[in-house]
Design a protein around this motif. Sequence first.
Motif, short mmCIF file in Angstrom:
data_model
loop_
_atom_site.label_atom_id
_atom_site.label_comp_id
_atom_site.label_asym_id
_atom_site.label_seq_id
_atom_site.Cartn_x
_atom_site.Cartn_y
_atom_site.Cartn_z
N LEU A 92 39.54 25.73 45.13
CA LEU A 92 38.58 25.31 46.30
C LEU A 92 37.33 25.65 46.00
O LEU A 92 37.04 26.65 45.41
N ARG A 93 36.44 24.90 46.68
CA ARG A 93 35.01 25.42 46.56
C ARG A 93 34.20 24.95 47.77
O ARG A 93 34.81 24.21 48.61
N GLY A 94 33.13 25.47 47.84
CA GLY A 94 32.11 25.14 49.11
C GLY A 94 32.47 26.10 50.25
O GLY A 94 31.69 26.02 51.31
N PHE A 95 32.95 27.31 50.11
CA PHE A 95 32.93 28.17 50.73
C PHE A 95 31.59 29.15 50.97
O PHE A 95 30.88 28.97 49.82
N THR A 96 31.32 29.89 51.97
CA THR A 96 30.35 30.70 52.06
C THR A 96 31.07 31.99 51.26
O THR A 96 32.11 32.31 51.54
N ALA A 97 30.12 32.50 50.40
CA ALA A 97 30.43 33.61 49.66
C ALA A 97 30.95 34.83 50.57
O ALA A 97 30.54 35.13 51.56
N GLY A 98 32.26 35.23 50.28
CA GLY A 98 32.80 36.47 50.82
C GLY A 98 33.86 35.71 51.98
O GLY A 98 34.62 36.52 52.33
N SER A 99 33.90 34.60 52.14
CA SER A 99 34.85 33.93 53.05
C SER A 99 36.43 34.47 52.53
O SER A 99 36.83 34.55 51.41
N ILE A 100 37.07 34.61 53.73
CA ILE A 100 38.77 35.18 53.45
C ILE A 100 39.50 34.27 54.18
O ILE A 100 39.13 33.62 55.36
N LEU A 101 40.57 33.59 53.51
CA LEU A 101 41.66 33.13 54.04
C LEU A 101 42.82 34.23 54.12
O LEU A 101 43.27 34.75 52.99
N ASN A 102 43.58 34.43 55.36
CA ASN A 102 44.56 35.40 55.29
C ASN A 102 45.94 34.91 54.98
O ASN A 102 46.21 33.57 55.05
N LYS A 103 46.63 35.64 54.52
CA LYS A 103 48.22 35.13 54.35
C LYS A 103 48.81 34.70 55.61
O LYS A 103 48.52 35.37 56.69
N GLY A 104 49.33 33.58 55.57
CA GLY A 104 49.73 32.76 56.89
C GLY A 104 48.81 31.74 57.46
O GLY A 104 49.05 30.80 58.28
N ASP A 105 47.51 31.63 56.85
CA ASP A 105 46.55 30.59 57.22
C ASP A 105 47.39 29.48 56.81
O ASP A 105 47.88 29.23 55.69
N VAL A 106 47.15 28.28 57.65
CA VAL A 106 47.40 27.08 57.04
C VAL A 106 46.30 26.14 56.98
O VAL A 106 45.24 25.92 57.55
#
Length: 332
Positions: A246-260
């Motif tokens: 993926l791309r286009g996130f703000t630097a340092g953005s986090i997706l947690n385990k379990g996010d959908v």
Amino acid sequence: GVIADARQRAQGGKIVREAMYVLANKLAYGGLVTTKYAEEWRDYLPGQQITVKKPPRYTIRRGSAAQVQGITQPTVVVTVQPEIGVDLAPTQTDMALLLSNNVNEWMDSIGEAALSQTAASVDQEIAHAIRDNCPNLIGTPGTKPRTLDDVLAIKQRLDEWAIPGSRKGVILGAKAHANLMGGLTGNFVTRIIDPAETDGDLQDVPIAGFKGGIIMSQSTPTRTVGVFGGAPVVDGAGQSGTSLNLRGFTAGSILNKGDVIHLALVNYVNPQTRESTGSLAQFCITAQATADAAGKMTVSIYPALNPPVGGNPTQFQTVDAFAADGAVVSVD
């Protein structure tokens, strides 16, 4: 001595039977888990891994020319967890109750509390595993279910996945359960309204295709979505499998385990016919991921993104199309 020993064994058996009855009635998530492999796995030790086979899937040929397929069974690796329990040191009063055939009284005063603790711990572990590994999300995070439509939306998703109906049930946390009970009481005939209004409970009352009814469990966990920014999109066309760029996130953005997450124009397919359901496919993040300085992120997902190839169905197809480069990624 022989008579006393026989009496102790008989009472011990009765305690086990009473304990199993109480435990079974206090399990919410555990009560819906299959026990198919109980005997097969009983001799495995904690920490050992077991490979569980899923049913094979096939595609249909058209015409008389053979199109031979491999007999492939997907597998899931299960790690045996340590035993859990509560160990008690019975007093002389306890022993007197047990040996005088007052098991029920002992269970009411002592045993049930230990079993409740055990059941809560089992349910908590199962509930957390579901929260962190389930790729399906119905509704809006933070909005409690209220109407029959909310329940039917869950059934629709399970039907789209061809989940057998015999073991379907709805389990809610205390707040969601209370909110839903208030919204449902005006929808049904007296036989269903009565337990909802008098007991605040629809457990074991078949409703909207859920034979297990609607159950409240205080072990139901909450879910915290990762902290992210930007406008994420798919980074590169033709991706498939259990990893996605993926791309286009703000630097340092986090997706947690379990996010959908779901990807624009990528829908689920019926697992038997491979026809699109028209519902956006959802993928569960299986390990925490962080965007780099350029806003790029590689995520591990479940289920695998398996589209048709050349417009033709594939054996383990999960979605109706590849995600296009730049396809919008939504996070729930």
